[in-house]
Design an enzyme around this catalytic site. Structure first.
Site, PDB file in Angstrom:
ATOM      1  N   ALA A  27      42.578   9.969 -11.622  1.00 15.57           N
ATOM      2  CA  ALA A  27      43.400   9.507 -10.434  1.00 15.57           C
ATOM      3  C   ALA A  27      42.753   8.116 -10.298  1.00 15.57           C
ATOM      4  O   ALA A  27      41.638   7.889 -10.508  1.00 15.57           O
ATOM      5  CB  ALA A  27      43.382  10.397  -9.174  1.00 15.57           C
ATOM      6  N   TYR A  28      43.490   7.062  -9.709  1.00 12.12           N
ATOM      7  CA  TYR A  28      42.898   5.731  -9.492  1.00 12.12           C
ATOM      8  C   TYR A  28      42.935   5.498  -8.027  1.00 12.12           C
ATOM      9  O   TYR A  28      44.093   5.660  -7.317  1.00 12.12           O
ATOM     10  CB  TYR A  28      43.878   4.800 -10.213  1.00 12.12           C
TER      11      TYR A  28
END
Length: 152
Positions: A27-28
């Site tokens: 995830a970012y």
């Protein structure tokens, strides 16, 4: 410093299941610069990636599961899932072949990391590799996490 080229794969090798693999979730937290969290099997990491395509800075720091879960709640966009297969190449190189899960089923990307730019530039991909997308931001995982349509 990370030096890699990235390719689309149109058809997976028939013997893919015979190679070692990792289950990855990532995830970012930010996409410019890239700040990513990743769970790879039972290991957790925070990664910073600088600007660039074939050559860019990359720093990985270990996380524990609690920190990963806390940061995951703060992530923007889609949490990507993929299975990464590790296929050996001559010269000590490795193909990291990513088979994506929802919502990107059917997307197969291969990355090959190199010790130097000269090796990357002189690389001849295997015949089963498709289009070279090294310089296409549309195939960066950070772009895919934003949920934008990938280039066709």
């Amino acid at each position: 410093m990370e030096i890699e080229r990235k390719f689309l794969i149109k058809k997976l090798p028939a013997d893919l299941a015979s190679f070692p693999c990792h289950k990855i979730e990532q995830a970012y937290l930010n996409t410019n610069p890239v700040v990513r969290i990743r769970r790879q099997d039972d290991a957790y990491f925070l990664t910073y990636k600088g600007e660039g395509h074939m050559v860019r800075e990359e720093y990985n720091l270990p996380l524990n599961e609690t920190s990963y879960c806390h940061l995951k709640e703060k992530a923007d966009g889609i949490i990507l899932t993929k299975t990464r297969y590790l296929l050996p190449l001559e010269g000590g190189l490795t193909i990291e072949l990513d088979v994506f899960g929802a919502p990107y089923e059917g997307l197969f990307l291969a990355e090959v990391e190199f010790p130097d730019v000269e090796s990357a530039n002189s690389f001849t991909p295997p015949h089963w590799f498709g289009e070279d997308v090294t310089f296409s931001s549309g195939y960066h995982n950070s772009t895919l996490s934003a949920g934008k349509d990938r280039p066709q």
